[in-house]
Motif scaffolding. Structure first.
Motif, PDB file in Angstrom:
ATOM      1  N   HIS A 113       0.830  -1.188   0.000  1.00 25.12           N
ATOM      2  CA  HIS A 113       0.000   0.000   0.000  1.00 25.12           C
ATOM      3  C   HIS A 113       0.878   1.257   0.000  1.00 25.12           C
ATOM      4  O   HIS A 113       1.920   1.288   0.634  1.00 25.12           O
ATOM      5  CB  HIS A 113      -0.895   0.004   1.240  1.00 25.12           C
ATOM      6  CG  HIS A 113      -1.932   1.070   1.208  1.00 25.12           C
ATOM      7  ND1 HIS A 113      -3.080   0.974   0.448  1.00 25.12           N
ATOM      8  CD2 HIS A 113      -1.997   2.281   1.816  1.00 25.12           C
ATOM      9  CE1 HIS A 113      -3.801   2.068   0.597  1.00 25.12           C
ATOM     10  NE2 HIS A 113      -3.165   2.876   1.419  1.00 25.12           N
ATOM     11  N   GLY A 114       0.431   2.260  -0.699  1.00 23.55           N
ATOM     12  CA  GLY A 114       1.128   3.539  -0.618  1.00 23.55           C
ATOM     13  C   GLY A 114       1.749   3.983  -1.923  1.00 23.55           C
ATOM     14  O   GLY A 114       2.182   5.116  -2.041  1.00 23.55           O
ATOM     15  N   TRP A 160       9.927  10.691  -7.940  1.00 25.23           N
ATOM     16  CA  TRP A 160       9.002  10.547  -6.809  1.00 25.23           C
ATOM     17  C   TRP A 160       9.534  11.217  -5.551  1.00 25.23           C
ATOM     18  O   TRP A 160       8.820  11.409  -4.587  1.00 25.23           O
ATOM     19  CB  TRP A 160       8.698   9.075  -6.549  1.00 25.23           C
ATOM     20  CG  TRP A 160       9.906   8.257  -6.230  1.00 25.23           C
ATOM     21  CD1 TRP A 160      10.889   7.894  -7.102  1.00 25.23           C
ATOM     22  CD2 TRP A 160      10.270   7.709  -4.969  1.00 25.23           C
ATOM     23  NE1 TRP A 160      11.841   7.160  -6.459  1.00 25.23           N
ATOM     24  CE2 TRP A 160      11.490   7.015  -5.144  1.00 25.23           C
ATOM     25  CE3 TRP A 160       9.682   7.719  -3.700  1.00 25.23           C
ATOM     26  CZ2 TRP A 160      12.128   6.360  -4.106  1.00 25.23           C
ATOM     27  CZ3 TRP A 160      10.325   7.055  -2.663  1.00 25.23           C
ATOM     28  CH2 TRP A 160      11.533   6.387  -2.879  1.00 25.23           C
ATOM     29  N   HIS A 204       4.433  12.129  -1.783  1.00 23.67           N
ATOM     30  CA  HIS A 204       5.317  11.877  -2.918  1.00 23.67           C
ATOM     31  C   HIS A 204       5.519  13.148  -3.750  1.00 23.67           C
ATOM     32  O   HIS A 204       4.695  14.037  -3.754  1.00 23.67           O
ATOM     33  CB  HIS A 204       4.717  10.815  -3.829  1.00 23.67           C
ATOM     34  CG  HIS A 204       4.248   9.592  -3.121  1.00 23.67           C
ATOM     35  ND1 HIS A 204       3.192   9.598  -2.255  1.00 23.67           N
ATOM     36  CD2 HIS A 204       4.709   8.326  -3.129  1.00 23.67           C
ATOM     37  CE1 HIS A 204       3.001   8.382  -1.777  1.00 23.67           C
ATOM     38  NE2 HIS A 204       3.906   7.587  -2.275  1.00 23.67           N
ATOM     39  N   TRP A 225       1.804  13.409   7.020  1.00 28.90           N
ATOM     40  CA  TRP A 225       2.387  12.757   5.843  1.00 28.90           C
ATOM     41  C   TRP A 225       1.651  13.105   4.554  1.00 28.90           C
ATOM     42  O   TRP A 225       2.009  12.632   3.492  1.00 28.90           O
ATOM     43  CB  TRP A 225       2.363  11.225   6.008  1.00 28.90           C
ATOM     44  CG  TRP A 225       3.233  10.693   7.097  1.00 28.90           C
ATOM     45  CD1 TRP A 225       3.971  11.395   7.999  1.00 28.90           C
ATOM     46  CD2 TRP A 225       3.444   9.307   7.411  1.00 28.90           C
ATOM     47  NE1 TRP A 225       4.625  10.552   8.854  1.00 28.90           N
ATOM     48  CE2 TRP A 225       4.325   9.252   8.522  1.00 28.90           C
ATOM     49  CE3 TRP A 225       2.997   8.107   6.873  1.00 28.90           C
ATOM     50  CZ2 TRP A 225       4.752   8.049   9.084  1.00 28.90           C
ATOM     51  CZ3 TRP A 225       3.410   6.907   7.430  1.00 28.90           C
ATOM     52  CH2 TRP A 225       4.284   6.884   8.535  1.00 28.90           C
ATOM     53  N   GLN A 240      -3.484   7.264   0.023  1.00 34.09           N
ATOM     54  CA  GLN A 240      -2.732   6.410   0.924  1.00 34.09           C
ATOM     55  C   GLN A 240      -3.344   6.341   2.327  1.00 34.09           C
ATOM     56  O   GLN A 240      -3.017   5.463   3.107  1.00 34.09           O
ATOM     57  CB  GLN A 240      -1.288   6.952   1.010  1.00 34.09           C
ATOM     58  CG  GLN A 240      -0.318   6.004   1.703  1.00 34.09           C
ATOM     59  CD  GLN A 240       1.050   6.596   1.853  1.00 34.09           C
ATOM     60  OE1 GLN A 240       1.308   7.702   1.435  1.00 34.09           O
ATOM     61  NE2 GLN A 240       1.939   5.846   2.472  1.00 34.09           N
ATOM     62  N   TRP A 251       8.622   4.798  -4.906  1.00 36.59           N
ATOM     63  CA  TRP A 251       7.231   5.232  -4.942  1.00 36.59           C
ATOM     64  C   TRP A 251       6.519   4.982  -3.618  1.00 36.59           C
ATOM     65  O   TRP A 251       5.375   4.559  -3.575  1.00 36.59           O
ATOM     66  CB  TRP A 251       6.470   4.576  -6.099  1.00 36.59           C
ATOM     67  CG  TRP A 251       6.825   5.222  -7.383  1.00 36.59           C
ATOM     68  CD1 TRP A 251       7.679   4.738  -8.318  1.00 36.59           C
ATOM     69  CD2 TRP A 251       6.384   6.492  -7.868  1.00 36.59           C
ATOM     70  NE1 TRP A 251       7.799   5.621  -9.360  1.00 36.59           N
ATOM     71  CE2 TRP A 251       7.003   6.701  -9.118  1.00 36.59           C
ATOM     72  CE3 TRP A 251       5.534   7.471  -7.370  1.00 36.59           C
ATOM     73  CZ2 TRP A 251       6.803   7.858  -9.865  1.00 36.59           C
ATOM     74  CZ3 TRP A 251       5.325   8.616  -8.126  1.00 36.59           C
ATOM     75  CH2 TRP A 251       5.957   8.798  -9.363  1.00 36.59           C
ATOM     76  N   GLN A 252       7.246   5.233  -2.539  1.00 39.90           N
ATOM     77  CA  GLN A 252       6.614   5.217  -1.234  1.00 39.90           C
ATOM     78  C   GLN A 252       6.718   6.621  -0.671  1.00 39.90           C
ATOM     79  O   GLN A 252       7.708   7.317  -0.869  1.00 39.90           O
ATOM     80  CB  GLN A 252       7.324   4.231  -0.295  1.00 39.90           C
ATOM     81  CG  GLN A 252       7.092   2.765  -0.625  1.00 39.90           C
ATOM     82  CD  GLN A 252       5.831   2.192   0.002  1.00 39.90           C
ATOM     83  OE1 GLN A 252       5.204   2.818   0.827  1.00 39.90           O
ATOM     84  NE2 GLN A 252       5.458   0.998  -0.420  1.00 39.90           N
ATOM     85  N   ASN A 253       5.708   6.988   0.063  1.00 41.46           N
ATOM     86  CA  ASN A 253       5.676   8.253   0.778  1.00 41.46           C
ATOM     87  C   ASN A 253       7.010   8.491   1.498  1.00 41.46           C
ATOM     88  O   ASN A 253       7.467   7.641   2.255  1.00 41.46           O
ATOM     89  CB  ASN A 253       4.526   8.140   1.784  1.00 41.46           C
ATOM     90  CG  ASN A 253       4.280   9.396   2.545  1.00 41.46           C
ATOM     91  OD1 ASN A 253       5.157   9.825   3.284  1.00 41.46           O
ATOM     92  ND2 ASN A 253       3.113   9.995   2.371  1.00 41.46           N
ATOM     93  N   PRO A 254       7.666   9.630   1.258  1.00 38.67           N
ATOM     94  CA  PRO A 254       8.994   9.833   1.859  1.00 38.67           C
ATOM     95  C   PRO A 254       8.943   9.899   3.383  1.00 38.67           C
ATOM     96  O   PRO A 254       9.938   9.623   4.051  1.00 38.67           O
ATOM     97  CB  PRO A 254       9.457  11.172   1.268  1.00 38.67           C
ATOM     98  CG  PRO A 254       8.231  11.853   0.780  1.00 38.67           C
ATOM     99  CD  PRO A 254       7.263  10.777   0.414  1.00 38.67           C
ATOM    100  N   HIS A 255       7.796  10.247   3.928  1.00 43.26           N
ATOM    101  CA  HIS A 255       7.705  10.379   5.383  1.00 43.26           C
ATOM    102  C   HIS A 255       7.668   9.007   6.048  1.00 43.26           C
ATOM    103  O   HIS A 255       8.258   8.815   7.106  1.00 43.26           O
ATOM    104  CB  HIS A 255       6.491  11.222   5.752  1.00 43.26           C
ATOM    105  CG  HIS A 255       6.346  12.407   4.856  1.00 43.26           C
ATOM    106  ND1 HIS A 255       7.362  13.329   4.705  1.00 43.26           N
ATOM    107  CD2 HIS A 255       5.357  12.800   4.012  1.00 43.26           C
ATOM    108  CE1 HIS A 255       6.979  14.249   3.820  1.00 43.26           C
ATOM    109  NE2 HIS A 255       5.772  13.942   3.383  1.00 43.26           N
ATOM    110  N   ARG A 270       9.088   6.479   4.793  1.00 42.87           N
ATOM    111  CA  ARG A 270      10.467   6.012   4.626  1.00 42.87           C
ATOM    112  C   ARG A 270      11.374   6.627   5.691  1.00 42.87           C
ATOM    113  O   ARG A 270      12.207   5.939   6.283  1.00 42.87           O
ATOM    114  CB  ARG A 270      10.989   6.317   3.220  1.00 42.87           C
ATOM    115  CG  ARG A 270      10.183   5.580   2.143  1.00 42.87           C
ATOM    116  CD  ARG A 270      10.683   5.893   0.745  1.00 42.87           C
ATOM    117  NE  ARG A 270      11.952   5.254   0.494  1.00 42.87           N
ATOM    118  CZ  ARG A 270      13.067   5.867   0.168  1.00 42.87           C
ATOM    119  NH1 ARG A 270      13.077   7.184   0.026  1.00 42.87           N
ATOM    120  NH2 ARG A 270      14.169   5.201  -0.022  1.00 42.87           N
TER     121      ARG A 270
END
Lengths: 653, 653, 653
Positions: free
Chosen positions: B103-104, B300, B339, C178, C185, C200-204, C206
């Protein structure tokens, strides 16, 4: 067969009967005398479990025989049929990411899986019963291009543990040998030992796992040979690739004949001299070059580029010149569908001939002309050079110095200078007897602990042999660990020399000179000896502690001598070392220029040499006496010039 | 809409209502006339399963409409919400390493999974019911940047087997078509066929799997369109990317309008001419460039570099000049979190304008000035060039010669020489009717077995068409196998020519000459024909067997002609071929220098051309008659010089 | 200990008692005063679960003590023994491909697994009980080279969810922070949040996952320290590597002493100045350089190349000169088997000395000569520069501009110009007090939201501090999102400046000039301010909208000043900025040439400086007064030339 011959890989399962008739008639036109068939045809020979179908294969063999074309049969174990892979999905190899190979490729079966073995041996036995006494079947090939797949299935794990248990005298012995105290690795049971992943694993478990994987394949080949031998007298081999990942000594132990496949690009053709010098000494029977491309290679889905004109001829001649009996092309007719549909061949799928067709016919005719001479003579060598599977696997699992490549350095820095000196060496494995050689070169041979090798070398040197030893030789024990008592297993003891330092040097920090004051150029690595008067070369600049130490000593040992070499020399310096040692050993050298393959040939009351130009650049050779080229019937003497890709088959007057 | 317009992607779900009001007022300032929204907002529109929330979206659409700004709505199926991915974790695509997407991200749902489809179609239908008749919604976009994810879940496997079963007349037909005799691959049931892994898999199973995966996506798009069409009359499309991995012909079959996203770096802007020439002929409705960046791209998580000044203007004009109706920027205001927070836009997260803001306003004003001319004229072409999804997928699964890239070679060696000749071609797919064209170029079109293409081409040529055919054309059957009876499906039969040889040549071993003796430079690959008097070019050096054979014949066929081309020519030689063929076909060419986009436009009683400089290097064009630039009102005739990134909208007097 | 000393890593578990006796006697010869042992010896200390064996270790410690050699003990948790990894296979870290680490490497245990923690803490407590009051144990080291393994096991997932739950005030707060509206998301429960995969994942998510993984390691270290402190008063640390993947501020919170390992190639030695300037200010206790190689590095299976002569000496001196107490070599004697058997050391496996042996003895003697001076003085600095774990992890999870590397740019473009100005800075983390500094440089510090950092800086500036702020500073909130109200958290408010634009520029599109008209060269990225009279530099060419805007303002704030920097300047321009700011702040600078380490040292009634040449290229320094070199007893004044790798330990008269 009577004379050296050309052959082709053929896949009759691809084609209608009408096309097969056409193909065989065209083979005859091309001068082809042998087809190599059935290697991937399991699903044709056993379309359903337990139902065998060989009539189609008999018809092809018989039809070819009518045209004077013989057959080599391959066992089809590289490509299990769908009924087998579907019934036992876990026969497919399992990689380190827990993903299984899938149906449709090749060499995807695990040779430790009992069901894969059972069905493999059954199809081999059926083929043997069917064709074992067919007089038109002149040889057998086991499987195809045996490599060392890294399978991690439960059968492999258990087999690995059994292999280790059989090899080590208990788990404590293994812990000591591998120094598992490092990183608290110590095992209490063989079944705890993991299949090693890529990095930060004990190098000894990595080495053993590679050796085990190789042994698995050797056993797989050997078991097939045991079956075949019950039914046939034709020579059996397995078609190898230019790699020692699987140890040839064990894999080919039961073989009658060496078979070899190569697909080098033109610029790499000279390296094939190395491989043929390696294949030749393994067996009495002259080897077969089982696969090479006619005019271009293909990958599994594309074509590479066409090779230059002239290449096909010299590429076809090379194995024969260096001691082989046959050159076989892969393949006769490009597949019309499926894999490799862009690979070079002799006929296109449409049946039309490739541009190289006539050139192949020319080679066939030349082989015919020179056949008697070639059949009645053999390549002989007085010089041996070690090249072993153990060394290959050791350097793969611990390459000593960053980026060091065993085969590349052995070729460039040791083999080629020998060849450039006009010496035709045998490349030998550890078990080979040394009696017939005068000069032995053991460079990059990390361990001498293979059988009684150390003792045999000692004896041979003391009885008069000249030995170039090192660098990176005798500095590891059998499992790749370092010695504690001294840097070497036996070198100091044998020669009385004493090593002062070992130093990796890729930046040229260490400078050396010959006794004469001439510069000596080493590289990669230095083993430096205390100077005691026997030094040929000394360190002249670098770390203060190293200056005056020696990377090259000459030590008299019994009736023989040891050249103790501690670094990878420049080609020029290696030629100087080889020249000194060859003179001391009484080995003749043939002066020449260019990347030639010079193959002196001797027979009873007959002799001469084959000379090929391999690099497409031309060259020259100084003939020791007058000779006649059997192709052109021209007579040559003294300094002879070769044009690019030239072929001279010279018989002494 | 009435005139070509600028639009922006906007994500109101990012922002408070106050910021939305501010944003819309700023859009008006920038001259923006359209927002593209909702494409990833599933979780806003259906925050819980079965609970729908559209009020917020109505408010945005209405608020924009108040300022004269229209809306394009995206369906949000690329980003399933958490309640869905949590309830059915196996809707997430499963890769070849058995790892599921998480997910995400986006486009992580499997379009063969019944639950993913069920929920996707439900949200689409709800949106359609809610907004289908909103007059301010001027268009719809399906999902986002549809690609071909490689999913290996059980649903995909079953669907793949059903796809094959529907396509082949039984498993035996499949075995024959794929020549599964190679490597004992032969199947006895469709459900045995594996999803192909990367290497050493039959190229036909790889091709079919790619085509199947593309079809899955096409069906996914088509199903959404079927639903939307029940509720709306606004044009529907799906915003594509510069790739043919999914076949546009099938994916856009039910679309009313083509939508296209591109993010090229400045040096690649000229290649967008290719893509717009491809997008334009697909539909009657002028296309929309749905996404491009304003002043810099982001990945991204990072920004790339700012583009040169002037780029934004010509990049905004290019789609309109080449037949489109709109240029839309991605995005209006950079996300403040999540992103792509470094992507170029028109407003920073802080609401302050980017340095490009005024430049966008300038383009809006220019479009307004030229709008009537642009709306009343269309780009027309008399030349077509094949560029197909089947070819794309075939070259991906078997690229014929190592490193050969379909799109790159088609662009560099075929499209660009045509463009350099001053011809504006249509790039067409296999199903496109040929009647309106005088010259057809079918290079790198491996198979003609798509519908009745072969028959239609034959008929068209015989009735007077001029066809440049080859290289690598008509040399594969529908599933990518080679023909057995001849090298081609129909080329020899149509033209009476006979192919002698096929040769991959990446090293320049083969030299050719035009009849005049001038050098002709081919590359990559040669199909060489028997010379029969119709040859324009001959091999002059190389393999002896090739000399005198021809890689370029001109054959009269009925009232038309075929230029049979066997190699990838140099740009210079291709221009010569195109010039000959265009003259024969009566196609006009506009002389110019530089990498221009020259778009002749015709309407009822009105005409002219748009000329853009795309490379930032300047150029010139020779006008056939006097024209007036609608932006500056200056009049031009004869040789006209363009400065870097110049834009001329020229109306005939 | 009393004076700075040399130490070695030693692995007595490798060797027989006889060899250990020999080794210790040789250590004494080499001038070694400390051994660092036991770090990987879990299986020796607890050969079976619950059976502990420490006698062997006591014997080694005692035997060394007899020769005056002290001991540092490592906890062995990096290498769990086989009985543990076999009993609980799931303690091994699980990667994103669902593959577990295997026995035989190191740092393969998951620090969120309760069983791994339980057994780890037990062996630590047993060691502490056994050796906590041994007077010969002068320090402790926790585990080894703590990094941030990416484990995805169930324990890690749960712990990650608990971590997030503790950090965010509910799932809605997390969604807002986020901006999970992007890509639908949005989460409804903490346990839905996935461990982020690569792209392609939310940087937050990560960033948080990296911070969480670091925290896991910090807690693991802290828990061990809590146990040790119950039994020992000796200083405790953990030997870190040149990385901030794990935040040093939290990981070393409970440590008494910093420990640091480095293995740089000669060309990178100057960068170690950076790391030692970073390690020094963290703790009161002078740090230990716990690992460096003597003469060449090894990988886990190979040797790199020998380092140049002279390198060992300056490399050994560098940590001591820059404030450390010890330099320790890895390792004393190369392992005879197992991993790393090609690594440089002081003795070969055979027990023979390396060529560097005498050089180490020389350094030992020099340290002895200079010991009193070094012990009675400390390095002091009036300049601080931020270098933080949060920044490191933020740039790793969103590097802002393609290819931008935090540490590399901070070193090359900010640290080195400071050093070249003759300033010895402290590199500090966010929590460090600022009172003792006059000049603070906060470049590439994306967020000031760490504790009360923003407030403390404001106060410090207003009270007279000079602050160089930016670029890429204060432009992200605590979780890496962008601000909506303004581009910065506090910079505009503090200084009254207003940012106009942010522009990534890797192609040199933006040209600038100092007020004087001299060219100013920026790179990577521009934050450009409205010009208001305080600008030092202006844009002179590029986008029309940017011209006249300023990337460098000087703003008076209270009694202090802020240099607002918006781009990465050239080294030359940064030196000019630093010079201006240092003069304004009253910070002295020492003129010199070359890549020197100049360490001014002050004590009570004593002072001087150590000067090292680090690049092997020579250099010079201008001494402010006459001083005596304690090694040679020579007196120097004024312009002093240094030869390559020179070492001067200068005491003021």
């Amino acid at each position: 067969m009577e004379k050296p011959f050309l052959g082709v890989a053929y896949y009759p399962e691809d084609w209608d009967e009408k096309e097969i008739d056409y193909d065989i008639s065209m083979m005859k036109k091309a001068g082809i005398r042998c087809i190599r068939i059935a290697e991937f045809a399991w699903s044709e020979m056993e379309p359903e479990e337990g139902t065998f179908s060989f009539d189609w294969l008999h018809r092809v063999i018989d039809r070819a025989a009518e045209e004077g074309i013989k057959t080599v049969l391959g066992t089809p174990t590289a490509t299990p049929p769908i009924w087998l892979t579907q019934k036992y999905p876990d026969i497919m190899v399992l990689n380190a990411q827990n993903v299984r190979a899938r149906h449709g490729g090749r060499r995807n079966g695990c040779a430790n899986h009992p069901k894969y073995l059972e069905y493999s041996m059954r199809i081999v036995e059926k083929m043997a019963q069917e064709f074992g006494d067919d007089p038109n079947v002149i040889g057998w090939q086991i499987d195809n291009e045996i490599n060392r797949p890294s399978c991690e299935c439960e059968y492999c794990k258990s087999a690995f543990h059994r292999y280790l248990q059989a090899k080590y005298a208990g788990i404590d012995a293994l812990n000591r040998a591998w120094n598992t105290n490092v990183f608290s690795q110590r095992y209490t049971d063989f079944n705890q030992i993991p299949i090693p992943t890529v990095s930060w694993q004990n190098p000894h478990v990595r080495l053993e796992y590679q050796l085990f994987s190789g042994d698995t394949q050797s056993r797989f080949v050997g078991d097939q040979i045991d079956i075949l031998k019950k039914y046939t007298k034709a020579p059996i081999g397995t078609d190898t690739m230019p790699t020692l990942a699987v140890d040839y000594e064990s894999m080919c132990e039961k073989c009658d004949i060496m078979q070899f496949n190569h697909y080098d690009q033109p610029e790499a053709l000279p390296t094939e001299r190395f491989w043929f010098d390696f294949i030749r000494p393994q067996k009495e029977h002259p080897f077969w070059n089982t696969e090479t491309s006619s005019c271009w290679n293909g990958s599994w889905r594309t074509a590479q580029s066409v090779k230059p004109y002239g290449f096909c001829r010299v590429n076809s001649w090379l194995p024969v010149a260096l001691g082989g009996e046959s050159n076989m092309y892969w393949l006769w007719r490009t597949h019309h569908g499926g894999h490799e549909i862009m690979h070079g061949a002799l006929l296109y799928p449409s049946g039309r001939p490739y541009p190289i067709f006539d050139e192949v016919r020319r080679v066939a005719d030349e082989l015919d002309q020179c056949g008697t001479f070639l059949t009645n003579t053999r390549v002989q060598s007085q010089v041996a050079m070690h090249f072993t599977g153990r060394a290959w696997n050791m350097f793969e699992t611990q390459c000593v110095v960053d980026d060091f490549s065993y085969q590349k350095v052995l070729y460039e820095s040791f083999y080629r200078p020998v060849s450039d000196c006009g010496i035709r060496p045998d490349l030998i494995m550890a078990g080979k007897e040394l009696d017939s050689y005068r000069l032995l070169i053991s460079s990059l041979l990390p361990t001498l602990e293979e059988g009684d090798l150390a003792a045999r070398i000692s004896k041979w040197v003391k009885e008069g042999g000249v030995w170039i030893a090192g660098p990176m030789t005798d500095f590891r024990d059998a499992c790749g660990a370092r010695y504690v008592k001294a840097p070497y297993g036996m070198l100091e003891e044998l020669t009385g020399a004493r090593q002062a330092y070992e130093v990796p040097d890729r930046v040229g920090a260490t400078k050396c000179q010959w006794k004469s004051g001439k510069e000596f150029v080493g590289s990669w690595w230095y083993e430096l000896f205390e100077s005691d008067g026997d030094e040929l070369v000394k360190v002249s600049d670098g770390y203060p502690t190293l200056i005056g130490k020696s990377p090259l000593l000459r030590k008299k040992v019994g009736k023989g001598a040891v050249y103790l070499l501690g670094t990878v020399p420049s080609a020029e310096d290696m030629k100087q070392i080889v020249t000194m040692a060859a003179r001391e050993a009484g080995v003749p050298m043939i002066a020449h220029e260019g990347e030639l393959a010079i193959a002196p040939r001797v027979g009873e009351g007959i002799g001469g040499m084959v000379v090929l130009e391999c690099a497409g650049k031309g060259g020259s050779v100084d003939l020791p006496e007058e000779m006649t080229d059997l192709i052109t019937q021209k007579t040559y003497a003294g300094h002879v010039t070769l044009s690019p890709y030239d072929v001279l088959v010279l018989q002494k007057k």
